[in-house]
Design an enzyme around this catalytic site. Structure first.
Site, PDB file in Angstrom:
ATOM      1  N   ARG A  17     -17.868  20.407  27.521  1.00  0.00           N
ATOM      2  CA  ARG A  17     -16.472  20.762  27.188  1.00  0.00           C
ATOM      3  C   ARG A  17     -15.753  21.323  28.415  1.00  0.00           C
ATOM      4  NH1 ARG A  17     -12.905  24.999  27.394  1.00  0.00           N
ATOM      5  NH2 ARG A  17     -14.629  26.432  26.958  1.00  0.00           N
ATOM      6  N   ASP A  18     -16.142  22.484  28.846  1.00  0.00           N
ATOM      7  CA  ASP A  18     -15.436  23.170  29.930  1.00  0.00           C
ATOM      8  C   ASP A  18     -15.559  22.415  31.247  1.00  0.00           C
ATOM      9  OD1 ASP A  18     -14.048  25.099  31.249  1.00  0.00           O
ATOM     10  OD2 ASP A  18     -15.570  26.658  31.092  1.00  0.00           O
ATOM     11  N   HIS A 209     -18.942  34.702  31.000  1.00  0.00           N
ATOM     12  CA  HIS A 209     -18.560  33.342  31.381  1.00  0.00           C
ATOM     13  C   HIS A 209     -17.907  33.455  32.764  1.00  0.00           C
ATOM     14  CE1 HIS A 209     -16.762  29.320  29.997  1.00  0.00           C
ATOM     15  NE2 HIS A 209     -16.127  29.567  31.120  1.00  0.00           N
ATOM     16  N   CYS A 242     -10.142  25.312  35.871  1.00  0.00           N
ATOM     17  CA  CYS A 242      -9.177  25.567  34.812  1.00  0.00           C
ATOM     18  C   CYS A 242      -7.846  24.976  35.237  1.00  0.00           C
ATOM     19  CB  CYS A 242      -9.037  27.065  34.538  1.00  0.00           C
ATOM     20  SG  CYS A 242      -7.805  27.393  33.273  1.00  0.00           S
ATOM     21  N   ASN A 251     -17.617  26.593  36.761  1.00  0.00           N
ATOM     22  CA  ASN A 251     -18.449  27.623  36.140  1.00  0.00           C
ATOM     23  C   ASN A 251     -19.709  27.815  36.980  1.00  0.00           C
ATOM     24  OD1 ASN A 251     -17.237  27.986  33.245  1.00  0.00           O
ATOM     25  ND2 ASN A 251     -17.212  25.797  33.667  1.00  0.00           N
TER      26      ASN A 251
HETATM   27 MG    MG Z   1     -15.049  28.056  32.259  1.00  0.00          MG
END
Ligand code: MG
Length: 304
Positions: A17-18, A209, A242, A251
């Site tokens: 997802r991210d 996170h 992002c 991440n």
């Molecule tokens: Mg993230």
């Protein structure tokens, strides 16, 4: 030397997802399914599948319902997906989702840019999503972004982050994932912040996170572990970023996180070699840079 660390940690894999939602290309449904199925064979206990959002807004996450329907769900793995609104939750209900995630922000401006509503309005929206989810016995995880700085507002005070974490928890999120979206936090920031947040939400209901924009992610993970956090979000290959935080990079890489945890004698149940193989294959396939130091250092022939 005192070195207080937990014996066991849960890794929440957010790459599908991210990670994928921040790529400039869209992975096919088949490749997304394949990635999640491979990750399901590594020993991970939580894999974020995707996001039930408008495909116009986030084309990389289009057809998440199809992905969800076709993955081989294992009984001992949680497969949450992001549901930013009730419509997203309905899509999740249609595929028998068991856990969802909502995405809040400690910064009002970030909230307006990311969700097109004020922080107060986003909280109202969350309550109806959480209530509906709970009626269907679905667990809700809450993301809280911009816990240290916001790309628009700058420094966010620990009090503001604490208040938002507290609100999300009181509304019924079983866990709040504290996100350093800009990656500017240092161990000092994180230790100070966690101690403040603990006045309202205990470490048992928190995750962290961290983004590695300024190279602080693993140092921040270590300080969080020492402060009692036992759930860490990470993404295979260090994917992520992002779209609403210009310049933010990925991440913390799952492989790097796992390498550090193993080196510290912390159990995760996850197989490092399998993660590295998936990471190397995935980043080669999509042609993006693998930012995991561990995956870059290990050659294929060392994994057998
Ligand atoms: Mg993230």
């Amino acid at each position: 030397m005192t070195f207080n660390l937990p014996k066991e940690v849960q890794i929440v894999e957010v790459g599908p997802r991210d990670g994928l939602q921040n790529l400039s290309i869209c992975l096919s449904i088949e490749d997304r399914i394949d990635l999640i199925n491979q990750l399901s064979e590594t020993g991970l206990s939580c894999i974020e599948v995707g996001s039930f959002v408008s495909k116009n807004k986030v084309p990389q996450m289009a057809n998440t319902a199809d992905v969800y329907r076709q993955i081989n769900r294992k009984a001992n793995i949680s497969y949450p997906a992001l549901t930013p609104n009730l419509r997203g939750l309905e899509d999740g209900l249609a595929v028998n989702i068991q856990e969802i995630a909502i995405f809040g922000s400690a910064s009002n401006t970030f909230c307006e840019k990311n969700m097109n509503c004020s922080r107060a309005e986003s909280i109202q929206r969350f309550q109806s999503i959480i209530n509906t989810a709970h009626r269907h016995k679905i667990r809700v995880r809450g993301y809280l972004s911009c816990i240290v700085t916001c790309p628009y507002e700058g420094f966010i005070s620990p009090d503001e982050t604490t208040e938002l974490a507290s609100i999300l928890y009181d509304m019924g999120c079983y866990q709040i994932s504290l996100g350093d979206t800009t990656g500017t936090g240092t161990p000092h920031h994180i230790a100070t912040l966690l101690n403040r947040v603990y006045t309202k939400v205990s470490s048992k209901s928190l995750a962290v996170h961290f983004h590695n924009t300024y190279g602080q992610a693993l140092a921040n993970v270590l300080i969080a572990l020492q402060q009692g956090i036992t759930v860490i979000d990470s993404a295979i290959g260090g994917l992520g970023g992002c779209p609403y935080a210009p310049g933010s990079t990925g991440n913390v890489a799952s492989e790097d996180l796992l390498f550090m945890l193993e080196g510290c004698g912390i159990r995760t149940g996850v197989n490092l070699n399998k993660l590295i193989q998936i990471s190397q294959t995935l980043t080669e396939k999509i042609g993006c840079k693998n930012t995991s130091h561990v995956s870059l250092s290990r050659k294929h022939d060392q994994l057998i």
